[in-house]
Design an enzyme around this catalytic site. Structure first.
Site, PDB file in Angstrom:
ATOM      1  N   LEU A  72     -47.732  60.787  71.015  1.00  0.00           N
ATOM      2  CA  LEU A  72     -48.257  59.482  71.405  1.00  0.00           C
ATOM      3  C   LEU A  72     -47.187  58.705  72.164  1.00  0.00           C
ATOM      4  CD1 LEU A  72     -50.086  58.202  68.187  1.00  0.00           C
ATOM      5  CD2 LEU A  72     -51.162  58.629  70.394  1.00  0.00           C
ATOM      6  N   CYS A 103     -18.031  60.045  26.152  1.00  0.00           N
ATOM      7  CA  CYS A 103     -17.550  59.015  27.078  1.00  0.00           C
ATOM      8  C   CYS A 103     -18.213  57.671  26.760  1.00  0.00           C
ATOM      9  CB  CYS A 103     -17.868  59.427  28.515  1.00  0.00           C
ATOM     10  SG  CYS A 103     -17.623  58.120  29.732  1.00  0.00           S
ATOM     11  N   TYR A 144     -57.208  61.547  60.425  1.00  0.00           N
ATOM     12  CA  TYR A 144     -57.353  60.518  61.462  1.00  0.00           C
ATOM     13  C   TYR A 144     -58.106  60.968  62.710  1.00  0.00           C
ATOM     14  CZ  TYR A 144     -53.170  62.915  63.221  1.00  0.00           C
ATOM     15  OH  TYR A 144     -52.276  63.865  63.660  1.00  0.00           O
ATOM     16  N   GLU A 197     -55.429  51.883  63.568  1.00  0.00           N
ATOM     17  CA  GLU A 197     -55.150  52.606  62.333  1.00  0.00           C
ATOM     18  C   GLU A 197     -53.667  52.475  62.025  1.00  0.00           C
ATOM     19  OE1 GLU A 197     -56.528  56.727  62.701  1.00  0.00           O
ATOM     20  OE2 GLU A 197     -57.659  56.074  64.455  1.00  0.00           O
ATOM     21  N   GLU A 222     -52.220  63.333  58.277  1.00  0.00           N
ATOM     22  CA  GLU A 222     -50.812  63.182  57.898  1.00  0.00           C
ATOM     23  C   GLU A 222     -50.687  63.407  56.395  1.00  0.00           C
ATOM     24  OE1 GLU A 222     -47.842  62.038  59.572  1.00  0.00           O
ATOM     25  OE2 GLU A 222     -48.858  62.352  61.498  1.00  0.00           O
ATOM     26  N   LYS A 245     -50.102  53.690  61.274  1.00  0.00           N
ATOM     27  CA  LYS A 245     -49.413  54.934  61.625  1.00  0.00           C
ATOM     28  C   LYS A 245     -48.642  55.407  60.397  1.00  0.00           C
ATOM     29  CE  LYS A 245     -46.516  56.916  65.275  1.00  0.00           C
ATOM     30  NZ  LYS A 245     -45.525  57.575  64.395  1.00  0.00           N
ATOM     31  N   CYS A 253     -13.228  60.373  35.393  1.00  0.00           N
ATOM     32  CA  CYS A 253     -14.349  59.487  35.081  1.00  0.00           C
ATOM     33  C   CYS A 253     -13.878  58.034  35.038  1.00  0.00           C
ATOM     34  CB  CYS A 253     -14.947  59.893  33.734  1.00  0.00           C
ATOM     35  SG  CYS A 253     -16.164  58.708  33.099  1.00  0.00           S
ATOM     36  N   ASP A 267     -46.234  57.483  58.089  1.00  0.00           N
ATOM     37  CA  ASP A 267     -44.973  58.192  58.282  1.00  0.00           C
ATOM     38  C   ASP A 267     -44.983  59.439  57.398  1.00  0.00           C
ATOM     39  OD1 ASP A 267     -42.489  58.764  59.234  1.00  0.00           O
ATOM     40  OD2 ASP A 267     -41.430  57.274  58.037  1.00  0.00           O
ATOM     41  N   CYS A 304     -13.835  56.865  31.120  1.00  0.00           N
ATOM     42  CA  CYS A 304     -12.945  57.358  30.058  1.00  0.00           C
ATOM     43  C   CYS A 304     -11.751  58.148  30.582  1.00  0.00           C
ATOM     44  CB  CYS A 304     -13.741  58.229  29.087  1.00  0.00           C
ATOM     45  SG  CYS A 304     -14.302  59.782  29.813  1.00  0.00           S
ATOM     46  N   TYR A 362     -60.991  65.041  29.687  1.00  0.00           N
ATOM     47  CA  TYR A 362     -61.401  66.086  28.743  1.00  0.00           C
ATOM     48  C   TYR A 362     -62.643  66.813  29.251  1.00  0.00           C
ATOM     49  CZ  TYR A 362     -62.937  68.283  24.390  1.00  0.00           C
ATOM     50  OH  TYR A 362     -63.333  69.196  23.449  1.00  0.00           O
ATOM     51  N   THR A 363     -63.627  66.048  29.718  1.00  0.00           N
ATOM     52  CA  THR A 363     -64.864  66.650  30.241  1.00  0.00           C
ATOM     53  C   THR A 363     -64.566  67.488  31.475  1.00  0.00           C
ATOM     54  OG1 THR A 363     -66.086  64.726  29.430  1.00  0.00           O
ATOM     55  CG2 THR A 363     -67.213  66.149  31.012  1.00  0.00           C
ATOM     56  N   ARG A 372     -47.949  70.867  62.661  1.00  0.00           N
ATOM     57  CA  ARG A 372     -48.058  70.507  64.069  1.00  0.00           C
ATOM     58  C   ARG A 372     -47.166  71.400  64.932  1.00  0.00           C
ATOM     59  NH1 ARG A 372     -45.539  68.055  68.058  1.00  0.00           N
ATOM     60  NH2 ARG A 372     -46.725  66.767  69.508  1.00  0.00           N
ATOM     61  N   CYS A 386     -19.057  63.522  34.202  1.00  0.00           N
ATOM     62  CA  CYS A 386     -17.980  63.327  33.240  1.00  0.00           C
ATOM     63  C   CYS A 386     -18.002  64.499  32.264  1.00  0.00           C
ATOM     64  CB  CYS A 386     -18.171  62.009  32.498  1.00  0.00           C
ATOM     65  SG  CYS A 386     -16.942  61.753  31.195  1.00  0.00           S
ATOM     66  N   LYS A 416     -44.995  50.351  67.515  1.00  0.00           N
ATOM     67  CA  LYS A 416     -44.029  50.628  66.444  1.00  0.00           C
ATOM     68  C   LYS A 416     -43.490  49.312  65.891  1.00  0.00           C
ATOM     69  CE  LYS A 416     -42.808  54.298  65.532  1.00  0.00           C
ATOM     70  NZ  LYS A 416     -41.919  55.289  66.118  1.00  0.00           N
TER      71      LYS A 416
END
Length: 662
Positions: free
Chosen positions: A79, A423, A217, A108, A165, A110, A400, A112, A403, A31-32, A131, A418, A306
């Site tokens: 890399l 159903c 990074y 660090e 990233e 890595k 379906c 994704d 039904c 709120y503030t 990139r 459906c 990896k």
């Protein structure tokens, strides 16, 4: 005077944005903050000559015709990587032969995500670029401005290019896919694809709605009098400037400590709320980095370890069809059970029938499965064998499974639906959702009980739950007096669930938990919400015109009005939303871990919010308290390592009791 006030407000809002989105340690309530933001916005509208690009009000969306190419001032390299520790030792041995035995390394995680470059001139964010091919990327500055963990102005007036990233948290990825599934829209394969798809929207208002964040990074400073001399120092300086730096970075004295770091995170990474696929290992000294230089594609002073892919091959025994509460028919692969990423998997997502066509998956196939973002098992490939040539291609259903009504496509959607609104499968799915933990949270009423209730014509709509008598419940198979009493009492206890839960349970089109929370806090009572106009609903931040129209139509549909009236007559009435009872936990971030004795985790989180605090799901150095129940897990261990105050459930409740006594 006006300019002084505007500058003060900008500094205050930027500071609180940093504390909230980067440090996860807010010191003022929403709120503030909203009042500060509203005042700044009003002053800038009255005095447009004072509006500047670094203003927090400029995190707004716009629409571009296309992204323009941008040539990087400093090339972004790839890399080299490896999947075994022997290669890391060989790489480090070559470094030692040239530079001695005490070359420090920085490890660090890595991430994704999507690699981007941010340029700041005199502390002001000017340009954000993908990139691309490392030489040329796309200018996506406006989209990046919508990510609140990216500072628009730094805490010091420096010239710097920062790489990072952009990623989407796993929980946000799941939520986005759930929403898209309900809407019949495209599902993302993993958080990286979701982040990339979100950041490259031509309409940046869409980017702004997606929950994106960033880990930075590396950096290149221009004209800094006393620049950092090591990579680790530079990361600490980036944090000081206001950037979000991953807390799991580690300075290692040699490659053996780096290998220990890799081993530690191979399984521990599954506890994180973001996807990782390895560890980046860099020489710490900039002097050595500069001397070692680059190959044609990668730095010689860095490499990536990896993690082995979490994949497994098993047999697809059948393709089952499920009908959801929206009527969407979704295919699920029934698998021969197989161990994957620490758990046994017997079912996997096939998403939709377009995915089945793409994979050309057939019953009896050997399939490769993986956990998308280490969470959801999914079929990613069919293993080509001689035997599969004799198997019949999968036929997309036309009726379906619940039904036998015709299935239909909806404009702009990929799911089949459906066509029968009555159903039985849809109705049962809605009943199951009504009783679920996310909605009315009715204990002892699971799918098998609901199936019986439906088959015996005892419960056909949510209203019928509240008409059940003990005699009705005793008609259910294997339900004796004690069980019937438990079910009856659980149903009665659900009559006064919160407005947020009640709205979630109604399964209004396109309205999930988050939107229900927004509506509950905006209107306070069901009566107020039912009176809202389309214009009012559409104007709410996070709602918009399409959803506003869906909400309005739901509450003006005669069938729904009748249902709500019947529920009210049976005593089902959510209480008004409570304002915070106190400021006991104001500015405090609290995490619950383990099993609580006297309340559920959701109830504990509600208590935290009612007393002005923030309930968080992850422990960080900015966590104020951890409330530990029975059998606490890794959050408890992390809190101990970080020195966070740990409370028992009894201590937590005693604090609240003392506050309420006054």
């Amino acid at each position: 005077m006006v300019l002084d006030r505007i500058n003060f407000l900008k500094d205050e809002i930027n500071k609180h944005n940093y504390l909230y989105y980067v440090e996860d340690n807010p010191v003022i309530d929403d709120y503030t903050f909203d009042n500060l933001f509203a005042e700044l916005k009003k002053l800038e509208e009255e005095h447009p000559e004072y509006k500047t690009p670094d203003s927090p009000t400029q995190r707004v969306g716009s629409v571009s015709e296309k992204f323009l190419p941008y040539t990087h001032k400093h090339r972004l390299y790839s890399l080299d990587n490896t999947y075994n520790y022997e290669d890391l030792e060989i790489w480090y041995k070559k470094i030692m032969e040239e530079y001695g035995n005490d070359v420090e390394l920085v490890c660090e995680l890595k991430i994704d995500g999507l690699a981007i470059s941010l340029t700041y001139e005199n502390g002001l964010f000017t340009t954000g670029v993908t990139r691309g091919d490392g030489v040329t990327g796309e200018n996506i500055t406006q989209n990046l401005k919508t990510i609140r963990s990216i500072p628009l102005r730094l805490f010091e007036d420096v010239d710097v290019e920062v790489r990072g990233e952009v990623y989407m948290p796993k929980t946000s990825f799941e939520k986005l896919n759930e929403e898209n599934l309900e809407k019949g829209e495209k599902l993302f394969a993993n958080p990286r694809n979701a982040a990339a798809g979100s950041i490259r929207q031509l309409d940046s208002t869409i980017t702004a709605k997606r929950d994106l964040s960033i880990w930075v990074y590396t950096s290149i400073f221009e004209n800094l009098p006393n620049p950092p001399q090591t990579h680790y120092e530079s990361l600490m300086y980036l944090k000081k400037l206001g950037f979000k730096v991953n807390p799991n970075i580690r300075l290692c004295k040699d490659v053996y400590e780096a290998i220990e770091y890799c081993k530690e995170w191979e399984n521990k990474r599954f506890e994180l709320d973001y996807a990782t696929d390895g560890v980046v290992i860099k020489v710490n000294s900039f002097a050595i980095q500069n001397d070692m230089g680059f190959t044609a594609r990668a730095p010689k002073w860095a490499t990536a370890f990896k993690f082995p892919p979490e994949e497994a091959v098993t047999t697809l025994e059948d393709i089952e069809l499920g009908v959801g509460k929206t009527g969407a028919v979704t295919p699920v692969a029934k698998l021969k059970p197989v161990l994957l990423a620490g758990s046994t998997v017997s079912r996997a997502s096939l998403h939709n029938f377009d995915e089945i066509r793409r994979l050309d998956v057939r019953k009896g196939d050997m399939v490769l499965i993986k956990k998308a973002a280490e969470i959801i098992p999914k079929v990613i490939k069919v293993v080509d064998t001689e035997e599969r040539k004799s198997k019949r291609p999968y036929r997309i259903p036309k009726k379906c499974p619940g039904c036998l009504a015709p299935l239909e496509m909806r404009e702009g959607e990929v799911n089949l639906y459906c066509s029968n609104p009555d159903c039985p499968a849809i109705m049962k799915a809605k009943l199951e959702f009504w009783a679920s933990k996310d909605a009315m949270d009715i204990d002892f009423v699971g799918p098998s009980i609901i199936q019986q209730m439906y088959d015996k014509q005892l419960v056909l709509t949510p209203v019928d739950f509240y008409r059940l008598t003990m005699d009705d419940l005793m008609k259910l198979d294997l339900v004796k007096e004690k069980s019937a009493s438990n079910i009856f009492n659980a149903i009665q206890a659900s009559k006064n669930r919160s407005l947020k839960r009640f709205l979630t349970a109604l399964t209004i089109k396109n309205v999930g938990k988050e939107t229900s929370d927004i509506l509950a806090n905006e209107y306070g009572t069901l009566e107020n919400l039912m009176k809202a106009s389309i214009e009012d609903l559409s104007a709410i931040n996070g709602i918009g015109s399409k959803m506003g129209n869906d909400i309005y139509e739901f509450f003006h549909d005669e069938k729904n009005i009748k249902m709500l009236d019947e529920l009210k007559s049976l005593g089902v009435e959510p209480p008004p939303v409570e304002l915070p009872k106190s400021e006991l936990f104001k500015g405090k971030t609290i995490v619950i871990t383990g099993t609580l004795k006297d309340m559920t985790r959701d109830e504990a989180n509600e208590l935290i919010k009612k007393h002005g605090g923030k309930a968080a799901s992850a422990v960080s150095k900015n966590t104020s308290f951890v409330v530990a129940g029975l059998n606490p897990g890794s959050k408890f261990d992390k809190a101990q390592r970080l020195g966070v105050i740990i409370l028992t459930e009894e201590e937590f409740l005693e604090m609240i009791k003392s506050e309420e006594k006054g």
